[in-house]
Motif scaffolding. Structure first.
Motif, mmCIF file in Angstrom:
data_model
loop_
_atom_site.group_PDB
_atom_site.id
_atom_site.type_symbol
_atom_site.label_atom_id
_atom_site.label_comp_id
_atom_site.label_asym_id
_atom_site.label_seq_id
_atom_site.Cartn_x
_atom_site.Cartn_y
_atom_site.Cartn_z
ATOM 1 N N LEU A 98 -7.966 3.180 5.504
ATOM 2 C CA LEU A 98 -6.715 3.550 4.889
ATOM 3 C C LEU A 98 -5.945 4.676 6.316
ATOM 4 O O LEU A 98 -4.908 4.250 6.579
ATOM 5 C CB LEU A 98 -6.645 4.294 3.593
ATOM 6 N N ASN A 99 -6.975 5.154 6.916
ATOM 7 C CA ASN A 99 -6.561 5.923 7.900
ATOM 8 C C ASN A 99 -6.043 5.046 9.150
ATOM 9 O O ASN A 99 -4.837 5.379 9.854
ATOM 10 C CB ASN A 99 -7.608 6.872 8.627
ATOM 11 N N THR A 146 -2.847 2.967 8.051
ATOM 12 C CA THR A 146 -1.491 3.897 8.064
ATOM 13 C C THR A 146 -1.209 4.150 9.602
ATOM 14 O O THR A 146 0.303 4.164 9.652
ATOM 15 C CB THR A 146 -1.855 5.239 7.278
ATOM 16 N N TYR A 161 0.725 1.127 10.962
ATOM 17 C CA TYR A 161 2.135 1.178 10.439
ATOM 18 C C TYR A 161 3.019 2.175 10.951
ATOM 19 O O TYR A 161 4.295 1.870 11.224
ATOM 20 C CB TYR A 161 2.106 1.215 8.906
ATOM 21 N N ARG A 162 2.445 3.533 10.968
ATOM 22 C CA ARG A 162 3.456 4.445 11.801
ATOM 23 C C ARG A 162 3.544 4.181 13.277
ATOM 24 O O ARG A 162 4.950 4.257 13.634
ATOM 25 C CB ARG A 162 2.423 5.595 11.806
ATOM 26 N N ASP A 172 8.011 3.227 3.598
ATOM 27 C CA ASP A 172 7.263 4.298 4.812
ATOM 28 C C ASP A 172 6.070 3.373 4.933
ATOM 29 O O ASP A 172 5.380 2.794 4.241
ATOM 30 C CB ASP A 172 7.431 5.513 4.305
ATOM 31 N N GLU A 220 2.702 4.789 5.159
ATOM 32 C CA GLU A 220 1.895 5.364 4.042
ATOM 33 C C GLU A 220 1.991 4.061 2.786
ATOM 34 O O GLU A 220 0.877 3.441 2.595
ATOM 35 C CB GLU A 220 2.039 6.500 3.369
ATOM 36 N N GLU A 221 3.330 3.929 2.402
ATOM 37 C CA GLU A 221 3.422 2.987 1.344
ATOM 38 C C GLU A 221 3.014 1.339 1.861
ATOM 39 O O GLU A 221 2.242 0.625 1.015
ATOM 40 C CB GLU A 221 4.643 2.864 0.868
ATOM 41 N N ALA A 259 0.896 0.827 4.194
ATOM 42 C CA ALA A 259 -0.526 0.543 4.354
ATOM 43 C C ALA A 259 -1.357 0.445 3.235
ATOM 44 O O ALA A 259 -2.318 -0.241 3.071
ATOM 45 C CB ALA A 259 -0.901 2.029 5.288
ATOM 46 N N CYS A 260 -0.945 1.329 2.317
ATOM 47 C CA CYS A 260 -1.528 1.128 0.739
ATOM 48 C C CYS A 260 -1.538 -0.310 0.215
ATOM 49 O O CYS A 260 -2.393 -0.948 -0.230
ATOM 50 C CB CYS A 260 -0.992 2.069 -0.144
ATOM 51 N N ARG A 283 -5.944 8.548 -2.158
ATOM 52 C CA ARG A 283 -5.099 8.461 -0.835
ATOM 53 C C ARG A 283 -3.644 7.902 -1.143
ATOM 54 O O ARG A 283 -2.561 8.052 -0.496
ATOM 55 C CB ARG A 283 -5.747 7.866 0.050
ATOM 56 N N CYS A 284 -3.559 6.855 -2.296
ATOM 57 C CA CYS A 284 -2.200 6.111 -2.456
ATOM 58 C C CYS A 284 -1.882 6.515 -4.054
ATOM 59 O O CYS A 284 -1.835 5.689 -4.722
ATOM 60 C CB CYS A 284 -2.579 4.512 -2.215
#
Length: 184
Positions: free
Chosen positions: A54-55, A58, A61-62, A74, A76-77, A79-80, A164-165
């Protein structure tokens, strides 16, 4: 030309293998408990590294977002959603393998029971058949226990994922993902 440097550290776990290996599960895989457990351990690596996955996802994607290549939602979304798809695919494959092996070992156990019934009055043949039957029952129990292990691992991974999500929920249109979401 020098050989390519192998990937080390967490990147080696995150990145797909450069030489993917297709494993064909056969009855012999199911009967060889060591091979079966090794195969399951390979498939469980995603679950074992869920927080790191997840790290890293994320962060990827950032980076895409910063470069102007961001997708819908975004980082985070996205990545989840990406990690959830990986989890669902992995859980489905593992469940299929375990169920296949349960069937193979159960069929083999039925064959061994037939041999015991057909052993007749020969004490030596009966002892040998009972020994084989016992070994097969132990193998059957070990394979069946993998279903319980799968449930425990899925629950643990799901809890880590949800921590996390928090706001992620698979779309209603994705029936496979919804099935796993509701089952855990």
């Amino acid at each position: 030309m020098p050989p390519k440097q192998p990937q080390l550290g967490s990147l080696a776990i995150q990145a797909p293998s450069l030489t993917p290996k297709t494993v064909h599960v056969s009855p012999s895989t199911c009967h060889d408990i060591s091979a079966f457990k090794d195969l399951m351990n390979q498939y469980r690596k995603l679950d074992d590294t869920i927080n790191m996955r997840l790290n890293r996802t994320t962060a990827q994607y950032r980076d895409r977002e910063r470069e102007g290549l961001g997708g819908k939602g975004d980082a985070e979304e996205q990545a989840c959603a990406h990690v959830w798809k990986e989890l669902v695919a992995n859980w489905s494959r593992r469940t299929d393998i375990v169920k296949y092996c349960v069937g193979v070992v159960d069929d083999s156990l039925d064959e061994k029971r037939q041999i015991l019934q057909n052993a007749g009055d020969d004490a030596s043949a009966q002892r040998k058949a009972k020994g084989i039957l016992y070994a097969e029952e132990v193998k059957r129990n070990q394979i069946h226990n993998e279903l319980t292990v799968e449930n425990i691992i899925r629950k643990r991974t799901f809890d880590a994922f949800r921590s996390r999500c928090r706001y992620f929920e698979p779309p209603a249109s994705d029936t496979e993902a919804r099935k796993w979401w509701d089952a855990v």
